[in-house]
Scaffold this active site. Sequence first.
Site, PDB file in Angstrom:
ATOM      1  NE  ARG A 196      -4.045  -2.064   2.068  1.00  8.61           N
ATOM      2  CZ  ARG A 196      -3.948  -3.427   2.610  1.00  8.61           C
ATOM      3  NH1 ARG A 196      -2.886  -3.664   3.406  1.00  8.61           N
ATOM      4  NH2 ARG A 196      -4.826  -4.203   2.606  1.00  8.61           N
ATOM      5  CE  LYS A 226      -2.019  13.064 -15.021  1.00  8.36           C
ATOM      6  NZ  LYS A 226      -2.502  13.475 -16.558  1.00  8.36           N
ATOM      7  CD  GLU A 233       4.520  14.917 -23.545  1.00  2.86           C
ATOM      8  OE1 GLU A 233       4.133  15.867 -23.135  1.00  2.86           O
ATOM      9  OE2 GLU A 233       3.844  13.808 -23.332  1.00  2.86           O
ATOM     10  CE  LYS A 291       3.786  16.797 -15.280  1.00  5.55           C
ATOM     11  NZ  LYS A 291       4.025  15.622 -16.051  1.00  5.55           N
ATOM     12  CD  GLU A 305      -5.287  15.392 -15.943  1.00  2.00           C
ATOM     13  OE1 GLU A 305      -6.086  14.870 -16.528  1.00  2.00           O
ATOM     14  OE2 GLU A 305      -4.316  14.914 -15.728  1.00  2.00           O
ATOM     15  NE  ARG A 336      -0.585  16.330 -13.332  1.00  5.07           N
ATOM     16  CZ  ARG A 336       0.353  15.454 -12.681  1.00  5.07           C
ATOM     17  NH1 ARG A 336      -0.091  15.478 -11.117  1.00  5.07           N
ATOM     18  NH2 ARG A 336       1.059  14.785 -13.146  1.00  5.07           N
ATOM     19  CG  ASN A 338      -3.182  15.370 -20.447  1.00  9.27           C
ATOM     20  OD1 ASN A 338      -2.238  14.545 -20.258  1.00  9.27           O
ATOM     21  ND2 ASN A 338      -4.182  15.388 -19.492  1.00  9.27           N
ATOM     22  CG  HIS A 353      -0.969  13.986 -24.140  1.00 15.49           C
ATOM     23  ND1 HIS A 353      -0.361  15.372 -24.864  1.00 15.49           N
ATOM     24  CD2 HIS A 353      -0.237  13.238 -23.354  1.00 15.49           C
ATOM     25  CE1 HIS A 353       1.015  15.270 -24.100  1.00 15.49           C
ATOM     26  NE2 HIS A 353       1.052  14.163 -23.447  1.00 15.49           N
ATOM     27  CG  HIS A 358      -3.220   9.213 -24.945  1.00 17.83           C
ATOM     28  ND1 HIS A 358      -3.456   9.570 -23.870  1.00 17.83           N
ATOM     29  CD2 HIS A 358      -1.789   9.310 -24.941  1.00 17.83           C
ATOM     30  CE1 HIS A 358      -2.499   9.975 -23.204  1.00 17.83           C
ATOM     31  NE2 HIS A 358      -1.405   9.863 -23.653  1.00 17.83           N
ATOM     32  CG  HIS A 394       3.664   9.474 -25.263  1.00 18.34           C
ATOM     33  ND1 HIS A 394       2.321   9.537 -25.262  1.00 18.34           N
ATOM     34  CD2 HIS A 394       4.090  10.683 -24.513  1.00 18.34           C
ATOM     35  CE1 HIS A 394       1.820  10.389 -24.506  1.00 18.34           C
ATOM     36  NE2 HIS A 394       2.895  11.246 -24.035  1.00 18.34           N
TER      37      HIS A 394
END
Length: 369
Positions: free
Chosen positions: A121, A143, A185, A227, A237, A241, A245, A248, A252, A265
């Site tokens: 955990r 992330k 990026e 960032k 997010e 935030r 993206n 993206h 994606h 990517h």
Amino acid sequence: MTDTVHIDLGDRSYPILIASGLLAQADTFAHCPKASQALIVSNETVAPLYARQLQAALAPHYPKVEQVVLPDGEAHKNWTTLQGIFDALMHNGADRKTVLFALGGGVVGDMTGFAAASFMRGVPFVQVPTTLLSQVDSSVGGKTGINHPLGKNMIGAFYQPQLVVCDLDTFDTLPARELSAGLAEVIKYGPIADMAFMDWLEAEMPALIAGDKRALAHAVRRSCEIKADVVSKDEREADLRAILNFGHTFGHAIEAGMGYGVWLHGEGVGAGMVMAAELSQRLGLVDAAFVRRLRALVARAGLPVRGAMLDSQDNAGRYLELMRHDKKSQAGAIRFVLIDGPGKAVVREAPDALVREVIDLCCAEAVQA
């Protein structure tokens, strides 16, 4: 001289260190959490290059330093590979204080972070990104996750590292295609937040492509600063935030539609930014000159400016189907990161008919990568 950018998240705050030669220095890791054991997580490409250096740098701080080497590539960012990290932790008798060190690009960083968030955990981890893309984006902000066949990064957790170590010397072994992918990026930060940075990128693109350390150091630092500011204001997010993206949602879809790893990517993001800019223009948010400017910069970075053909019968329909699985989608409605005037981003929906027009305009007749 080491540049330091701070992520301000209260008790989850941490520094990003940026300089050459950091990876092999024991002092770099002197303030990492103490434990009886550390586990280096890397892949088949990066481990032979840098794992021994990192292991030697960690040895003064951890009595036992183990490593696990994963297969390389986006196609392996899945449950099976993640299980390999858990297997290594269990076989080595890891406990709640064991520190994981992610040595590699975005895939290694995302999976190591997810493993750290999940094992017992939550155990501490450190990012040691070795690609431009991971240094300017994926290693920063917490992330973590893996891919699902229907969507990228759909399974994961927000879990912050203890430290990010950006050693600029790792770019010396970075293939040209990977460097270009990382520049996608970097480029995104201009249109969404800092047009002066976009001006700088236009002037310095030849130096960046050539691997000039001075130029790359500034690109990494400024990207991390932008960032860090966004993440500090919106860690999970909820709103702001999402602007990170930009490009993206389309990108994606390309990655998932082509099969993970066919397009890198950053290549998907490069084409995706052009598509998002075209959609912004059709919604009256930017003019055609801005779209041309962004397209030219993406092309100069060695990135594709046209999307892939995902379906010969209904290409736009296939994009829309995949984009409805995007994490920003709500109640089946696709929400795009658009440019609301140069240097400012907004997240909003767009009519399917208009999105179809953009996809038809921007996609190649044959696959380009």
